[in-house]
Design a protein around this motif. Structure first.
Motif, short mmCIF file in Angstrom:
data_model
loop_
_atom_site.label_atom_id
_atom_site.label_comp_id
_atom_site.label_asym_id
_atom_site.label_seq_id
_atom_site.Cartn_x
_atom_site.Cartn_y
_atom_site.Cartn_z
N GLN A 1 2.04 1.89 -3.47
CA GLN A 1 1.02 2.47 -4.33
C GLN A 1 0.79 3.94 -4.01
O GLN A 1 0.58 4.76 -4.91
CB GLN A 1 -0.30 1.69 -4.16
CG GLN A 1 -0.27 0.27 -4.68
CD GLN A 1 0.09 0.22 -6.16
OE1 GLN A 1 1.00 -0.48 -6.57
NE2 GLN A 1 -0.64 0.98 -6.97
N VAL A 2 0.83 4.28 -2.75
CA VAL A 2 0.63 5.68 -2.34
C VAL A 2 1.73 6.57 -2.91
O VAL A 2 1.51 7.73 -3.29
CB VAL A 2 0.56 5.79 -0.81
CG1 VAL A 2 0.62 7.24 -0.35
CG2 VAL A 2 -0.71 5.13 -0.29
N GLN B 1 -5.15 -0.15 -4.21
CA GLN B 1 -5.20 0.34 -2.84
C GLN B 1 -6.45 -0.20 -2.12
O GLN B 1 -6.39 -0.59 -0.96
CB GLN B 1 -5.22 1.87 -2.82
CG GLN B 1 -3.90 2.51 -3.24
CD GLN B 1 -3.92 4.01 -3.11
OE1 GLN B 1 -4.21 4.54 -2.04
NE2 GLN B 1 -3.62 4.71 -4.19
N GLU B 2 -7.56 -0.21 -2.83
CA GLU B 2 -8.80 -0.75 -2.25
C GLU B 2 -8.62 -2.23 -1.87
O GLU B 2 -9.05 -2.66 -0.80
CB GLU B 2 -9.94 -0.60 -3.27
CG GLU B 2 -11.26 -1.18 -2.82
CD GLU B 2 -11.94 -0.36 -1.74
OE1 GLU B 2 -12.83 -0.90 -1.06
OE2 GLU B 2 -11.57 0.82 -1.58
N ASN C 1 -4.42 2.03 -9.85
CA ASN C 1 -3.79 2.34 -8.57
C ASN C 1 -4.83 2.40 -7.46
O ASN C 1 -4.61 1.88 -6.36
CB ASN C 1 -3.05 3.67 -8.69
CG ASN C 1 -2.30 4.04 -7.41
OD1 ASN C 1 -2.87 4.61 -6.48
ND2 ASN C 1 -1.02 3.71 -7.37
N TYR C 2 -5.97 3.01 -7.77
CA TYR C 2 -7.03 3.11 -6.77
C TYR C 2 -7.57 1.73 -6.40
O TYR C 2 -7.79 1.42 -5.22
CB TYR C 2 -8.16 3.99 -7.32
CG TYR C 2 -9.32 4.13 -6.35
CD1 TYR C 2 -9.31 5.11 -5.37
CD2 TYR C 2 -10.42 3.27 -6.42
CE1 TYR C 2 -10.37 5.25 -4.48
CE2 TYR C 2 -11.48 3.38 -5.53
CZ TYR C 2 -11.45 4.37 -4.57
OH TYR C 2 -12.49 4.48 -3.68
N LEU D 1 0.83 -1.21 0.00
CA LEU D 1 0.00 0.00 0.00
C LEU D 1 0.86 1.25 0.00
O LEU D 1 0.57 2.24 -0.70
CB LEU D 1 -0.92 -0.03 1.22
CG LEU D 1 -1.89 1.15 1.37
CD1 LEU D 1 -2.83 1.23 0.17
CD2 LEU D 1 -2.69 1.02 2.66
N GLN D 2 1.94 1.20 0.77
CA GLN D 2 2.85 2.35 0.80
C GLN D 2 3.44 2.62 -0.58
O GLN D 2 3.58 3.77 -1.02
CB GLN D 2 3.97 2.10 1.82
CG GLN D 2 4.93 3.27 1.97
CD GLN D 2 6.04 2.97 2.97
OE1 GLN D 2 6.48 1.83 3.08
NE2 GLN D 2 6.48 3.98 3.69
#
Length: 466
Positions: free
Chosen positions: A178-179, A283-284, A279-280, A175-176
């Motif tokens: 992707q952020v 993250q989801e 990307n969204y 997640l990091q």
């Protein structure tokens, strides 16, 4: 040899209230012996025909379990042991040897039996010593079994907790990553000149796909076919990042959805919109994985808390018997999966609540289920069946496995303390004895029927403890 003296007997805590003349009677009818380190005092199964007053030294009591030694207890100085009045013990439970030089007053059983009629205070003191020994021995048994069970449960629990904990670590790291892509994606998306209504349309599509309400459940073949369809479409539209097909399919995107996105996006910026959406979605997905893993850890902690009943007192409570059984299965889930055992539940959900000690009953289920798991270990097609039913004013639990069975010649011994057919380190020989004690404490019974391929333990106890 230094003969045992009256003063030494008076120093024994169990005998401090006994009059001097009765202590002198013990000296007159007893014999002082000295035992050197390493010498045996009695053998297992020997007739319990002497009372021992240990003045000096230490004595280890131990049992032979499958050819290996297991210590039962160590008798300390100034202790009365051996035969005691009104005890039902007829044979010695194990072997004993001196682990320090011992000086002991031995009194024959026949003399003690004669002395009961003459020495009231002495008899009273010896009976108190007997009840204390029974209490201490029972407590030691239960503590040993609990510690052994705790060791097995903690190993499985550590494995069960490690999986979701590792998933959380992996998910947080991904997640990091992707952020970190967001600033660059924001810059690219901000450069697109999209009409407000088109932005709303793309946004609504994204929200509908991530709410999970109508997300399809696909077989591996169906998933592969849809990924191929999306990949072909992406190739036809000159999209280089083909990896997004797998993620889009997981969220239920089809070719028609990509066509809609293409119609909303100014050419040639479709790859930017797809990259941002991918990307969204990633993250989801990662947040959902972290949430599920955290929920799994929460469930396990809740099961441990309920299993041990940390938030309850020691009084009997009205409880659902199935909750304890299911929590026990959760605690032993790792062993069940490792042994590839199929669990079948046949629960009578109309059973009323029972008044019982929840923590004690959980120990019963743990011992019986764990024994079945051990019996099924290494066998193909292992099955464990747990059934409950009401029988009059009693509730009955049946735990059955299709293991090798218990040989007929030892079935009468399996409830005896320290009897076990397991290897050293896999069993204490106390589990079924503890089960029997707990069920008797609940005014119930535990029985076994066994033949190859069919071993069933039945536990029945009253719904109301009265």
């Amino acid at each position: 040899m230094n003969e045992v003296t009256l003063a030494e007997l008076k120093a024994v805590p169990a005998l401090q209230e006994v009059p001097d003349d009765q202590l002198q009677w013990m000296l007159d009818n007893g014999q002082t012996v000295e035992i050197k380190v390493g010498e045996r005092i009695f053998e297992k199964g020997q007739s319990l025909d002497k009372t021992y007053v240990l003045i000096e030294g230490r004595i280890r009591i131990w049992a032979d379990q499958n050819g290996k030694v297991r210590e039962i207890t160590v008798i300390q100085p100034n202790t009365v042991t051996g035969y005691l009045p009104f005890s039902r013990g007829q044979k010695t439970p194990g072997y004993s040897e001196a682990i320090r030089d011992c000086r002991i007053l031995l009194i024959p059983k026949t003399k003690i039996q004669e002395g009961i009629k003459l020495n009231y205070e002495l008899t009273e003191a010896l009976v108190h010593a007997m009840t204390s020994r029974v209490r201490d021995f029972t407590s030691l048994q239960q503590q040993n079994e609990k510690m052994f069970a705790l060791g097995k449960l903690s190993a499985g629990l550590a494995h069960e907790l490690n999986n979701p904990a590792s998933a959380i670590t992996r998910g947080a790291s991904a997640l990091q990553c992707q952020v970190q892509h967001l600033p660059a994606l924001f810059k690219d998306v901000a450069a697109i000149n999209m009409l407000p209504e088109k932005i709303d349309s793309v946004n609504n599509l994204l929200i509908s796909k991530t709410d999970g309400a109508d997300r399809p459940i696909l077989t591996m073949m169906e998933r592969a076919d849809k990924e191929d369809e999306l990949t072909d479409w992406l190739l036809d539209h000159n999209i280089k990042d083909l990896d997004i097909a797998e993620n889009f399919v997981e969220f239920g995107f089809g070719v028609s959805d990509l066509e809609h996105l293409n119609s909303c996006t100014p050419s040639p910026k479709l790859d930017v919109v797809l990259a941002w959406m991918n990307n969204y979605l990633l993250q989801e997905k990662m947040v959902a994985d972290i949430r599920d893993a955290s929920h799994r850890i929460s469930e396990l902690v809740s099961s441990v808390k309920t299993f041990t009943h940390m938030d309850r007192d020691t009084d009997r409570q009205w409880l659902d018997i199935h909750a304890g059984i299911r929590n026990t299965l959760t605690m032993l889930n790792y062993k069940l999966r490792k042994a590839k055992i199929e669990v079948k539940e046949d629960f009578d959900t109309t059973l009323p609540q029972v008044k019982a000690l929840a923590g004690e009953l959980n120990q019963v289920w743990t011992n019986l289920i764990d024994n079945s798991i051990d019996a099924l270990e290494g066998r193909e097609g292992g099955q464990l069946e747990i059934r409950t039913k009401k029988d009059g004013e009693f509730v009955c639990v049946y735990i059955k496995d299709n293991g090798p069975g218990i040989p007929a010649d030892i079935q009468s011994q399996i409830f005896d303390p320290f009897f076990t057919t397991k290897e050293m380190g896999k069993g204490t020989g106390l589990g079924l004895d503890v089960v029997t004690r707990i069920i008797r404490q609940h005014n119930g019974t535990v029985k076994v029927k066994s033949e190859p391929g069919n071993t069933e333990f039945s536990v029945c106890f009253p719904i109301n403890d009265n």
